[in-house]
Enzyme design. Sequence first.
Site, PDB file in Angstrom:
ATOM      1  N   CYS A   1       0.905  -1.397  -0.194  1.00  0.00           N
ATOM      2  CA  CYS A   1       0.127  -0.055  -0.007  1.00  0.00           C
ATOM      3  C   CYS A   1       0.811   1.252  -0.120  1.00  0.00           C
ATOM      4  CB  CYS A   1      -0.887   0.085   1.042  1.00  0.00           C
ATOM      5  SG  CYS A   1      -2.013  -1.528   1.348  1.00  0.00           S
TER       6      CYS A   1
ATOM      7  N   PRO B   1       1.309   7.379  -1.853  1.00  0.00           N
ATOM      8  CA  PRO B   1       2.143   8.043  -2.974  1.00  0.00           C
ATOM      9  C   PRO B   1       3.859   7.958  -2.975  1.00  0.00           C
ATOM     10  CG  PRO B   1       1.699   9.641  -1.370  1.00  0.00           C
ATOM     11  CD  PRO B   1       1.032   8.427  -1.064  1.00  0.00           C
ATOM     12  N   GLY B   2       4.315   7.113  -1.867  1.00  0.00           N
ATOM     13  CA  GLY B   2       5.679   6.537  -1.782  1.00  0.00           C
ATOM     14  C   GLY B   2       6.614   7.375  -0.982  1.00  0.00           C
ATOM     15  N   GLY B   3       6.202   8.014   0.095  1.00  0.00           N
ATOM     16  CA  GLY B   3       7.307   8.584   0.978  1.00  0.00           C
ATOM     17  C   GLY B   3       8.083   7.682   1.668  1.00  0.00           C
ATOM     18  N   LYS B   4       7.664   6.542   2.237  1.00  0.00           N
ATOM     19  CA  LYS B   4       8.030   5.472   2.827  1.00  0.00           C
ATOM     20  C   LYS B   4       9.019   4.563   1.789  1.00  0.00           C
ATOM     21  CE  LYS B   4       4.453   4.975   6.019  1.00  0.00           C
ATOM     22  NZ  LYS B   4       3.533   6.271   5.555  1.00  0.00           N
TER      23      LYS B   4
ATOM     24  N   ASP C   1       1.462  -0.131   5.481  1.00  0.00           N
ATOM     25  CA  ASP C   1       0.871   1.071   6.027  1.00  0.00           C
ATOM     26  C   ASP C   1      -0.727   1.098   5.362  1.00  0.00           C
ATOM     27  OD1 ASP C   1      -0.230   3.537   6.585  1.00  0.00           O
ATOM     28  OD2 ASP C   1       1.278   4.728   5.388  1.00  0.00           O
TER      29      ASP C   1
ATOM     30  N   CYS D   1      -2.513   5.471   9.872  1.00  0.00           N
ATOM     31  CA  CYS D   1      -2.796   7.090  10.164  1.00  0.00           C
ATOM     32  C   CYS D   1      -4.253   7.381  10.616  1.00  0.00           C
ATOM     33  CB  CYS D   1      -2.432   7.852   9.110  1.00  0.00           C
ATOM     34  SG  CYS D   1      -3.379   7.467   7.435  1.00  0.00           S
TER      35      CYS D   1
END
Length: 421
Positions: A238, A241-244, A301, A354
């Site tokens: 999941c 948008p890709g920060g992790k 996430d 979150c």
Amino acid sequence: MTSTETTEAAGRPARAAALDILHAALAARAGLEGGLAHPSVRALEPRDRAFARALAMATLRHLGAIDAALQARLKKPPPERVVNILRIGAAQLFVLKTPPHAAVAATVDLAPKSFTGLVNAVLRGLTREPPDLATPELLAPQWLYARWMSAYGAETARAIAAQIGEEPPTDLSLKPGVAPEGLEGEVLPGGSFRAAMAGDVTGWPGFAEGRWWVQDASAAVPARLLAVGPGETALDLCAAPGGKTLQLAADGAQVVAVDRNGQRLKRLRENLRRTGLAAEVVEADAADWKDGRTFDAVLLDAPCSATGTFRRHPDVLWVASPKDVANLAAVQSRLLDSAARRVRPGGRLVYCVCSLEPEEGEAQAAAFLSRTPGFALEPVAAGEGGAPEASLRADGTLRILPQHRPGGTDGFYIARFRRAG
């Protein structure tokens, strides 16, 4: 130009666009991104577009208190569009502090002719008896506030709700070894950078060069807890948008990023290109992904009610429902089982949401451990990963609440597990 001059200069199209953003976020459940993509918003000049967004956000952040004030003056609810017109009128008056004559006149101008008298009377009545828009108990939907009272107690619930009306700063994750040159702000525990700047981030120093990406300080904690190193394999489920994904790749891991939303994966790929980082990107449902590989580190996430993101997405509070929480909890269970199958013996798994709702956090971790032999909690140490010390629970998991960091932070639940070797 001052904020007051800006609000007075903004014309009817900008206010009409703010109405479209509100409708998309609340009635159409398209979220703020959907509202900001509305043709009426995109057609505006940058300054007017910024005003439309600011007006819609001011309204959403104070929606509960605004509605309470309006309901006291309405004998029966008018049509939805008229309600939204009244809402943005109240936000202009009491949040953006537009001079009363300008706010009332501009708002009446948006109303259908048959409702101009009502809009004028209600707003002028509010100017004579200004409402208190800062009461925490009014800022959240009552069903959610009651849940927070039950889960965290009266004092903590009030502290959570008090954050709803606050405009958040922008947090950045910097690539390893990169200094925040040209940026104004402060480095937070864990390494996130909290900018003391406003405006379009694409014009900030270092954006075009890919030296950093926007990521809330809380959202940066889960990947840090995996502590991946060069040569390790990591799976981000999941992921968009890709920060992790960017964090794991920047730390040297060989990353596979899986998400079923093709549009959001486009943003992930764009961020990879901009930052010069690499990952294998897969469009698939994380629960049913047909791939037999196992990984040293897996991050999930999970999709959730997202009530912890209200600082930037206040609309989530008003479109969520108790049924959503229950339905999403079932989705999270399936995803956790899928994630566990992909952890190699001796590997670690970080689960996060979150959300502020215990069914999506504490209850998920407990249920996962009870049904999944071979996995155990790996407790988080105080301050590890940059998590606020107040967030550490007795069992070594994290419950980050929005008030746990000065200036606010997103709400998260985070648990780290280790698979037996």
